[in-house]
Design a protein around this motif. Structure first.
Motif, short mmCIF file in Angstrom:
data_model
loop_
_atom_site.label_atom_id
_atom_site.label_comp_id
_atom_site.label_asym_id
_atom_site.label_seq_id
_atom_site.Cartn_x
_atom_site.Cartn_y
_atom_site.Cartn_z
N TYR A 219 0.83 -1.21 0.00
CA TYR A 219 0.00 0.00 0.00
C TYR A 219 0.86 1.26 0.00
N ASP B 72 0.52 1.32 -4.10
CA ASP B 72 -0.87 1.65 -4.39
C ASP B 72 -1.04 3.17 -4.34
N HIS C 19 -6.35 -0.44 -7.70
CA HIS C 19 -6.62 -0.10 -6.30
C HIS C 19 -7.72 -0.99 -5.73
N ILE D 255 -6.27 1.40 6.58
CA ILE D 255 -6.11 1.65 5.15
C ILE D 255 -7.44 1.47 4.42
N THR E 213 -9.31 4.49 2.31
CA THR E 213 -9.21 4.49 0.84
C THR E 213 -10.33 3.75 0.12
#
Length: 261
Positions: free
Chosen positions: A129, A133, A146, A214, A218
């Motif tokens: 990540y 990402d 993603h 995370i 996101t």
């Protein structure tokens, strides 16, 4: 006679090749561990000397030896990784995970994180990540790569880590357990590096907190908004000890609460 000799020589070479002992991934990894212990021992000595007020400068010979140790560490980790050793793959990725390195190295490192992630190591997904990402930085949260990453992260969280006995593991960065904005304490460079490394030695539970955080940050719904699922991820992260250093939890909770009205 020459033909017989040549045939015997070829057969002998084939026999020697067949009898040559193959080094296993575990043996390569053990060799890497021995080198890592040596590097750590030398780092501890530098911290001791720094604390004593000594000037720390590498001589050309010391620099050559240090570079040789790093190269040996990377080489043995690579051999172990090529043989399917998951932890070696992760540690090699961590070793190569440096913003000063080239784009080519970054992509190679992303491949290593992906490989370890595919083998069930949650820590590798967190590392992926931070380094790989980048869709969230472009506010492209519906990017196919993603979304694929988030799906992998959710799958890893849904089951016990296949490598739970390998934790704690060193992270390169943390959203939950290291406040990058905190004032630096009065200590030497080597000691500061060691303190950061200690803070980033995370348990499996802490990596689970990172992964949930995370996902909370996101993942958005079809309307590009956080929703009740985001709150569940935040609750899970915070229950596992995640510290909301940047106030993002409060922002997301407010966004979701406002959207419900």
């Amino acid at each position: 006679m020459k033909a017989i000799f040549a045939c015997t020589l070829v057969l002998g070479l084939l026999f020697c090749a067949a009898c040559e002992r193959v080094v296993t991934p575990e043996e390569y990894f053990a060799s890497a561990q021995r080198t890592a212990v040596k590097i750590e021992r030398e780092a501890n000595e530098r911290i001791r000397r720094e604390a004593a007020g000594e000037t720390l400068e590498y001589t050309p010979e010391q620099l050559r030896v240090a570079e040789g140790d790093i190269e040996a560490l990377a080489e043995n980790l690579k051999h172990a990784s090529d043989g399917g050793h998951t932890l070696a793959t992760y540690l090699l990725a961590s070793l190569q995970d440096n913003p000063m390195f080239s784009e080519r190295t970054r992509l190679e490192t992303c491949g290593l994180y992906q490989k370890a992630m595919d083998q069930g190591l949650l820590a590798a997904a967190v590392g992926y990540y931070h380094l790989c990402d980048k869709a969230y930085e472009r506010f492209d949260l519906h990017n196919a790569d993603h979304l694929k990453f988030l799906q992998s992260l959710e799958q890893l969280l849904s089951k016990p880590d296949a490598h739970v006995d390998d934790y704690p593991l060193q992270a390169k960065r943390s959203l939950c357990f290291l406040d990058e904005r905190a004032p630096q304490t009065q200590q030497g460079v080597a000691a500061a590096m060691r303190a950061r490394a200690v803070a980033l030695m995370l348990s499996e539970e802490q990596y689970r907190a990172e992964a949930n955080y995370i996902l909370a940050l996101t993942r958005v719904n079809a309307s590009d908004r956080h929703d009740s699922q985001s709150i569940l991820y935040l609750d899970s992260a915070e229950a596992l000890g995640c510290q909301d250093y940047y106030g993002l939890s409060a922002m997301i909770r407010h966004e979701v609460k406002s959207g419900v009205k």
